[in-house]
Design a protein around this motif. Structure first.
Motif, PDB file in Angstrom:
ATOM      1  N   HIS A 245       0.836  -1.216   0.000  1.00 20.09           N
ATOM      2  CA  HIS A 245       0.000   0.000   0.000  1.00 20.09           C
ATOM      3  C   HIS A 245       0.865   1.258   0.000  1.00 20.09           C
ATOM      4  O   HIS A 245       0.574   2.222  -0.726  1.00 20.09           O
ATOM      5  N   GLU A 246       1.939   1.217   0.799  1.00 16.89           N
ATOM      6  CA  GLU A 246       2.812   2.397   0.916  1.00 16.89           C
ATOM      7  C   GLU A 246       3.748   2.532  -0.280  1.00 16.89           C
ATOM      8  O   GLU A 246       4.121   3.647  -0.665  1.00 16.89           O
ATOM      9  N   HIS A 247       4.130   1.399  -0.869  1.00 16.07           N
ATOM     10  CA  HIS A 247       5.063   1.411  -2.009  1.00 16.07           C
ATOM     11  C   HIS A 247       4.425   0.633  -3.166  1.00 16.07           C
ATOM     12  O   HIS A 247       4.820  -0.502  -3.466  1.00 16.07           O
ATOM     13  N   PRO A 248       3.439   1.230  -3.835  1.00 13.14           N
ATOM     14  CA  PRO A 248       2.655   0.494  -4.837  1.00 13.14           C
ATOM     15  C   PRO A 248       3.445   0.039  -6.059  1.00 13.14           C
ATOM     16  O   PRO A 248       2.977  -0.834  -6.796  1.00 13.14           O
ATOM     17  N   ARG A 249       4.631   0.598  -6.277  1.00 18.43           N
ATOM     18  CA  ARG A 249       5.416   0.195  -7.450  1.00 18.43           C
ATOM     19  C   ARG A 249       6.337  -0.985  -7.154  1.00 18.43           C
ATOM     20  O   ARG A 249       7.087  -1.426  -8.027  1.00 18.43           O
ATOM     21  N   THR A 250       6.275  -1.510  -5.963  1.00 15.53           N
ATOM     22  CA  THR A 250       7.085  -2.686  -5.615  1.00 15.53           C
ATOM     23  C   THR A 250       6.752  -3.832  -6.569  1.00 15.53           C
ATOM     24  O   THR A 250       5.583  -4.163  -6.770  1.00 15.53           O
ATOM     25  N   ASP A 251       7.803  -4.440  -7.171  1.00 10.43           N
ATOM     26  CA  ASP A 251       7.551  -5.506  -8.150  1.00 10.43           C
ATOM     27  C   ASP A 251       8.077  -6.870  -7.703  1.00 10.43           C
ATOM     28  O   ASP A 251       7.978  -7.849  -8.448  1.00 10.43           O
ATOM     29  N   ALA A 252       8.619  -6.947  -6.482  1.00  2.19           N
ATOM     30  CA  ALA A 252       9.085  -8.242  -5.966  1.00  2.19           C
ATOM     31  C   ALA A 252       9.212  -8.153  -4.452  1.00  2.19           C
ATOM     32  O   ALA A 252       9.523  -7.080  -3.898  1.00  2.19           O
ATOM     33  N   LEU A 253       8.974  -9.279  -3.796  1.00  2.00           N
ATOM     34  CA  LEU A 253       9.103  -9.366  -2.342  1.00  2.00           C
ATOM     35  C   LEU A 253      10.040 -10.505  -1.996  1.00  2.00           C
ATOM     36  O   LEU A 253       9.758 -11.671  -2.315  1.00  2.00           O
ATOM     37  N   CYS A 254      11.163 -10.179  -1.394  1.00  2.00           N
ATOM     38  CA  CYS A 254      12.077 -11.189  -0.870  1.00  2.00           C
ATOM     39  C   CYS A 254      11.731 -11.344   0.607  1.00  2.00           C
ATOM     40  O   CYS A 254      12.080 -10.499   1.433  1.00  2.00           O
ATOM     41  N   VAL A 255      11.002 -12.411   0.919  1.00  4.73           N
ATOM     42  CA  VAL A 255      10.442 -12.596   2.260  1.00  4.73           C
ATOM     43  C   VAL A 255      11.171 -13.774   2.911  1.00  4.73           C
ATOM     44  O   VAL A 255      10.940 -14.929   2.552  1.00  4.73           O
ATOM     45  N   LEU A 256      12.058 -13.474   3.847  1.00  5.87           N
ATOM     46  CA  LEU A 256      12.959 -14.502   4.362  1.00  5.87           C
ATOM     47  C   LEU A 256      12.245 -15.649   5.063  1.00  5.87           C
ATOM     48  O   LEU A 256      12.601 -16.805   4.884  1.00  5.87           O
ATOM     49  N   VAL A 257      11.243 -15.375   5.869  1.00  5.32           N
ATOM     50  CA  VAL A 257      10.554 -16.427   6.628  1.00  5.32           C
ATOM     51  C   VAL A 257       9.450 -17.023   5.760  1.00  5.32           C
ATOM     52  O   VAL A 257       8.616 -16.294   5.227  1.00  5.32           O
ATOM     53  N   ASP A 258       9.451 -18.349   5.605  1.00  2.00           N
ATOM     54  CA  ASP A 258       8.492 -18.971   4.685  1.00  2.00           C
ATOM     55  C   ASP A 258       7.038 -18.747   5.105  1.00  2.00           C
ATOM     56  O   ASP A 258       6.159 -18.585   4.255  1.00  2.00           O
ATOM     57  N   ALA A 259       6.767 -18.727   6.419  1.00  3.59           N
ATOM     58  CA  ALA A 259       5.403 -18.439   6.867  1.00  3.59           C
ATOM     59  C   ALA A 259       4.986 -17.037   6.425  1.00  3.59           C
ATOM     60  O   ALA A 259       3.842 -16.822   5.977  1.00  3.59           O
ATOM     61  N   PHE A 260       5.884 -16.070   6.538  1.00  6.56           N
ATOM     62  CA  PHE A 260       5.590 -14.716   6.089  1.00  6.56           C
ATOM     63  C   PHE A 260       5.358 -14.686   4.573  1.00  6.56           C
ATOM     64  O   PHE A 260       4.523 -13.923   4.080  1.00  6.56           O
ATOM     65  N   ALA A 261       6.135 -15.503   3.841  1.00  6.73           N
ATOM     66  CA  ALA A 261       6.034 -15.495   2.380  1.00  6.73           C
ATOM     67  C   ALA A 261       4.669 -15.979   1.910  1.00  6.73           C
ATOM     68  O   ALA A 261       4.112 -15.453   0.945  1.00  6.73           O
ATOM     69  N   VAL A 262       4.106 -16.982   2.590  1.00  6.61           N
ATOM     70  CA  VAL A 262       2.762 -17.437   2.259  1.00  6.61           C
ATOM     71  C   VAL A 262       1.759 -16.298   2.499  1.00  6.61           C
ATOM     72  O   VAL A 262       0.851 -16.055   1.698  1.00  6.61           O
TER      73      VAL A 262
END
Length: 357
Positions: A245-262
């Protein structure tokens, strides 16, 4: 040897029985079977052969009492179950436990598994010789409890700060993050964000350092967020929803914790974005969550089986009195690309399984 009474269980042979059959003293039998004292090699072999023929089995409990050993090591972590476990409680922690238990048993040690999230109280109720602490946090209460009890311990994952008194197996945190970030760049990401657990476990600290370098190298505007471990998937969802919402142009998420990634995939979907077309998502641990997510998540093979075996070896060395060793390093991590980060389906494993969420 006296015959057992009819209907009773057969009497187990004792050291005295072996001594009589081998024509030696019970002390010689004990020394021969336990590798103690000075016993003639031929006598030692005769005693071992006689014990085997009689079906003698040592009383392990008595041996442990005599030696002051529990012949057991513990596996524990201050990470809460919400991130250490997974679907059906199968996740990072249980994969480590299975490998560690197998390796410990090969050396005659049982593995005592304490629930993740333990703060140290459970340690006071179990009899162990030492422990492996999985990814300790800063000022980890489990390390403090073990040290206070005078129990040897090692870490699976580099301690933060790097405590020289605590041997460890390095899980290559910066290399893992670099693999994921370089992969995102090759797949076309130009505004990727990093999401880690709050706090100072080495995996998060190393990822932040790797991300800062990658942002400078590739000219990315740095965007980061954290989520509380105890919140599990929902915490990841909320952190990523707020970030998008704050950064609408974000085109990828590197989410280290797998639970967070889901949770991140769900947040992207709820914001009207498609994965991977609009937002790619990658995570660190190639476990059940990564494989069963829709779409399946690009992740990293951390070689946990070998890393866990190395941690057991490191601890056993400490139990044998070895001085603090040079930290060991897990095998080089391997990227496992999947549909969540491939904008060309042929580039990802399982790309046909929900490449668009």
């Amino acid at each position: 040897m006296a015959s057992p009474r009819r209907g009773s269980a057969p009497r187990q042979p004792t050291i005295a029985d072996v001594a009589r059959a081998a024509s030696v003293s019970p002390t010689t039998v004990s020394h021969a079977l336990n590798g103690l004292g000075k016993v003639d090699p031929r006598t030692r072999e005769r005693v071992k052969r006689t014990a085997e023929e009689l079906g003698y089995r040592p009383n392990l409990r008595a041996q442990r009492l005599r030696r002051g050993e529990a012949k057991a090591i513990a596996l524990l972590s201050s990470m809460p179950l919400a991130v250490a476990g997974g679907p059906s409680r199968l996740g990072f922690y249980m994969e480590v436990a299975a490998a560690a238990a197998e390796h410990a048993l090969a050396h005659g040690f049982a593995l005592v598994l304490l629930p993740p999230g333990e703060r140290g109280e459970g340690l006071r109720t179990v009899d162990i010789d030492g422990a492996i602490v999985v990814e300790p946090g800063e000022d980890d209460p489990l390390v403090a409890e073990l040290t206070g009890r005078g129990l040897p311990c090692v870490a699976l994952g580099r301690p933060v700060p790097d405590a020289s008194h605590l041997p460890y197996v390095d899980l290559n945190g910066e290399t893992v993050a670099e693999l994921l970030l370089d992969h995102l760049f090759r797949q076309g990401a130009r505004r990727p964000a990093l999401v880690t657990a709050a706090g100072a476990r080495s995996s998060a600290v190393d990822a932040r350092a790797a991300y800062a370098r990658a942002a400078e190298r590739y000219g990315w505007p740095p965007v980061t967020a954290t989520a509380g471990e105890s919140g599990g998937e929902q915490a990841g969802y909320e952190a990523c929803a707020a970030l998008l919402h704050e950064h609408p142009r974000t085109d990828a998420l590197c989410v280290l914790v797998d639970a967070f990634a889901v949770g991140a995939v769900r947040a992207a979907r709820d914001s009207g974005r498609r994965v991977p077309d609009d937002v790619m998502v990658v995570t660190r641990y190639d476990g059940l969550r990564a494989r069963t997510c829709t779409p399946p998540l690009t992740a990293v093979d951390l070689h946990l089986e070998q890393a866990a075996a190395d941690a057991v070896e490191l601890l056993l060395r400490r139990l044998r009195g070895a001085s603090a060793a040079t930290p060991l390093r897990a095998p080089d991590p391997r990227l496992v690309p999947r549909a969540s980060s491939s904008r060309r389906p042929e580039d990802a494993d399982g790309a046909g399984l929900g490449a668009r969420a």
